[in-house]
Write a protein that holds these residues in place. Structure first.
Motif, PDB file in Angstrom:
ATOM      1  N   LEU A   1      42.032  67.163  22.358  1.00 47.20           N
ATOM      2  CA  LEU A   1      42.587  66.834  20.742  1.00 47.20           C
ATOM      3  C   LEU A   1      42.881  65.415  20.852  1.00 47.20           C
ATOM      4  CD1 LEU A   1      44.694  70.123  20.455  1.00 47.20           C
ATOM      5  CD2 LEU A   1      42.446  69.829  19.450  1.00 47.20           C
ATOM      6  N   TYR A   2      43.075  65.041  19.600  1.00 49.16           N
ATOM      7  CA  TYR A   2      43.497  63.680  19.537  1.00 49.16           C
ATOM      8  C   TYR A   2      44.706  63.870  18.609  1.00 49.16           C
ATOM      9  CZ  TYR A   2      39.549  61.488  21.409  1.00 49.16           C
ATOM     10  OH  TYR A   2      38.422  61.166  22.543  1.00 49.16           O
ATOM     11  N   PHE A   3      45.997  63.115  19.114  1.00 47.24           N
ATOM     12  CA  PHE A   3      47.273  63.176  18.360  1.00 47.24           C
ATOM     13  C   PHE A   3      47.514  61.879  17.770  1.00 47.24           C
ATOM     14  CE2 PHE A   3      47.096  66.382  21.517  1.00 47.24           C
ATOM     15  CZ  PHE A   3      47.836  67.404  21.140  1.00 47.24           C
ATOM     16  N   THR A   4      47.709  61.785  16.510  1.00 49.22           N
ATOM     17  CA  THR A   4      48.231  60.589  15.872  1.00 49.22           C
ATOM     18  C   THR A   4      49.611  60.777  15.439  1.00 49.22           C
ATOM     19  OG1 THR A   4      45.733  60.400  14.634  1.00 49.22           O
ATOM     20  CG2 THR A   4      48.032  58.998  13.843  1.00 49.22           C
ATOM     21  N   ILE A   5      50.365  59.646  16.261  1.00 49.72           N
ATOM     22  CA  ILE A   5      51.934  59.672  16.286  1.00 49.72           C
ATOM     23  C   ILE A   5      52.327  58.308  15.718  1.00 49.72           C
ATOM     24  CG2 ILE A   5      53.924  59.968  17.736  1.00 49.72           C
ATOM     25  CD1 ILE A   5      52.133  62.241  18.213  1.00 49.72           C
ATOM     26  N   SER A   6      53.139  58.547  14.861  1.00 48.65           N
ATOM     27  CA  SER A   6      53.548  57.379  13.852  1.00 48.65           C
ATOM     28  C   SER A   6      54.463  56.513  15.011  1.00 48.65           C
ATOM     29  CB  SER A   6      54.463  57.808  12.654  1.00 48.65           C
ATOM     30  OG  SER A   6      55.595  58.246  12.974  1.00 48.65           O
ATOM     31  N   LYS A   7      54.658  55.300  14.620  1.00 41.09           N
ATOM     32  CA  LYS A   7      55.722  54.368  15.548  1.00 41.09           C
ATOM     33  C   LYS A   7      56.895  54.998  15.444  1.00 41.09           C
ATOM     34  CE  LYS A   7      52.765  51.211  17.118  1.00 41.09           C
ATOM     35  NZ  LYS A   7      52.667  50.092  17.118  1.00 41.09           N
ATOM     36  N   GLN A   8      57.442  55.828  14.395  1.00 41.25           N
ATOM     37  CA  GLN A   8      58.611  56.226  14.424  1.00 41.25           C
ATOM     38  C   GLN A   8      58.673  57.662  14.876  1.00 41.25           C
ATOM     39  OE1 GLN A   8      57.205  54.958  11.476  1.00 41.25           O
ATOM     40  NE2 GLN A   8      58.102  53.148  12.165  1.00 41.25           N
ATOM     41  N   GLY A   9      57.774  58.182  15.810  1.00 42.05           N
ATOM     42  CA  GLY A   9      57.844  59.525  16.201  1.00 42.05           C
ATOM     43  C   GLY A   9      57.372  60.720  15.606  1.00 42.05           C
TER      44      GLY A   9
ATOM     45  N   VAL B   1      54.266  63.411  14.181  1.00 39.23           N
ATOM     46  CA  VAL B   1      53.164  63.641  14.313  1.00 39.23           C
ATOM     47  C   VAL B   1      52.496  63.558  12.956  1.00 39.23           C
ATOM     48  CG1 VAL B   1      51.568  65.557  15.191  1.00 39.23           C
ATOM     49  CG2 VAL B   1      53.756  65.127  16.180  1.00 39.23           C
ATOM     50  N   ILE B   2      51.502  62.736  12.788  1.00 40.57           N
ATOM     51  CA  ILE B   2      50.774  62.560  11.740  1.00 40.57           C
ATOM     52  C   ILE B   2      49.421  63.447  11.524  1.00 40.57           C
ATOM     53  CG2 ILE B   2      49.405  60.927  10.202  1.00 40.57           C
ATOM     54  CD1 ILE B   2      50.919  58.728  11.569  1.00 40.57           C
ATOM     55  N   GLU B   3      48.783  63.712  12.566  1.00 39.57           N
ATOM     56  CA  GLU B   3      47.508  64.444  12.571  1.00 39.57           C
ATOM     57  C   GLU B   3      47.326  64.956  13.751  1.00 39.57           C
ATOM     58  OE1 GLU B   3      45.678  67.166  11.619  1.00 39.57           O
ATOM     59  OE2 GLU B   3      44.661  66.109   9.947  1.00 39.57           O
ATOM     60  N   VAL B   4      46.658  66.307  13.980  1.00 37.59           N
ATOM     61  CA  VAL B   4      46.167  66.687  15.465  1.00 37.59           C
ATOM     62  C   VAL B   4      44.884  67.172  15.076  1.00 37.59           C
ATOM     63  CG1 VAL B   4      46.345  68.311  17.473  1.00 37.59           C
ATOM     64  CG2 VAL B   4      48.369  67.259  16.229  1.00 37.59           C
ATOM     65  N   ALA B   5      43.735  66.588  15.807  1.00 34.31           N
ATOM     66  CA  ALA B   5      42.455  66.684  15.279  1.00 34.31           C
ATOM     67  C   ALA B   5      41.468  66.988  16.447  1.00 34.31           C
ATOM     68  CB  ALA B   5      41.851  65.969  14.438  1.00 34.31           C
TER      69      ALA B   5
END
Length: 119
Positions: free
Chosen positions: A92-100, A102-106
């Motif tokens: 899985l790929y986790f996109t985490i904003s610089k503010q912490g 979780v934007i997306e998990v794909a």
């Protein structure tokens, strides 16, 4: 009851991680913190679909060690963390904003089309 206690513990940890990520206003988290947030997010997704493209994931993700999560990209506004579950062989790929956040998990196929390139 055991599952409920685990859920409360994970939720508490996630909330404290979000609070720490915002300490001092809108400070940025470190790459290491992004990896920790990805691992916590994976555990939370074993309990409930949180609106990510992967939905609710296999319970075996609860036991995936931090060593199985690696930072693969540091962009201008977000970190991308790769998580590999050795039990299910799922990535899985986790996109985490610089503010912490979780934007997306794909999964890799969805991630490639949304992100523009493969990892």
């Amino acid at each position: 009851m055991k599952t409920f206690v685990k859920f409360i513990m994970v939720a508490t940890f996630a909330l404290s991680a979000a609070v720490q990520a915002h300490t001092g206003g809108h400070g940025q988290i470190s790459a290491g913190k992004a990896v920790t947030i990805a691992q916590t997010s994976a555990k939370m997704l074993t309990f409930k679909d949180h609106g990510m493209s992967v939905g609710k994931i296999d319970k075996s993700w609860e036991k995936v060690a931090k060593e199985n999560f690696t930072l693969v990209e540091k962009g201008a506004g977000a970190y991308i963390v790769k998580g590999v579950n050795p039990a299910s062989h799922q990535t899985l790929y986790f996109t985490i904003s610089k503010q912490g956040q979780v934007i997306e998990v794909a999964e890799p196929a969805s991630f490639k089309s949304d992100h523009g390139h493969a990892h």
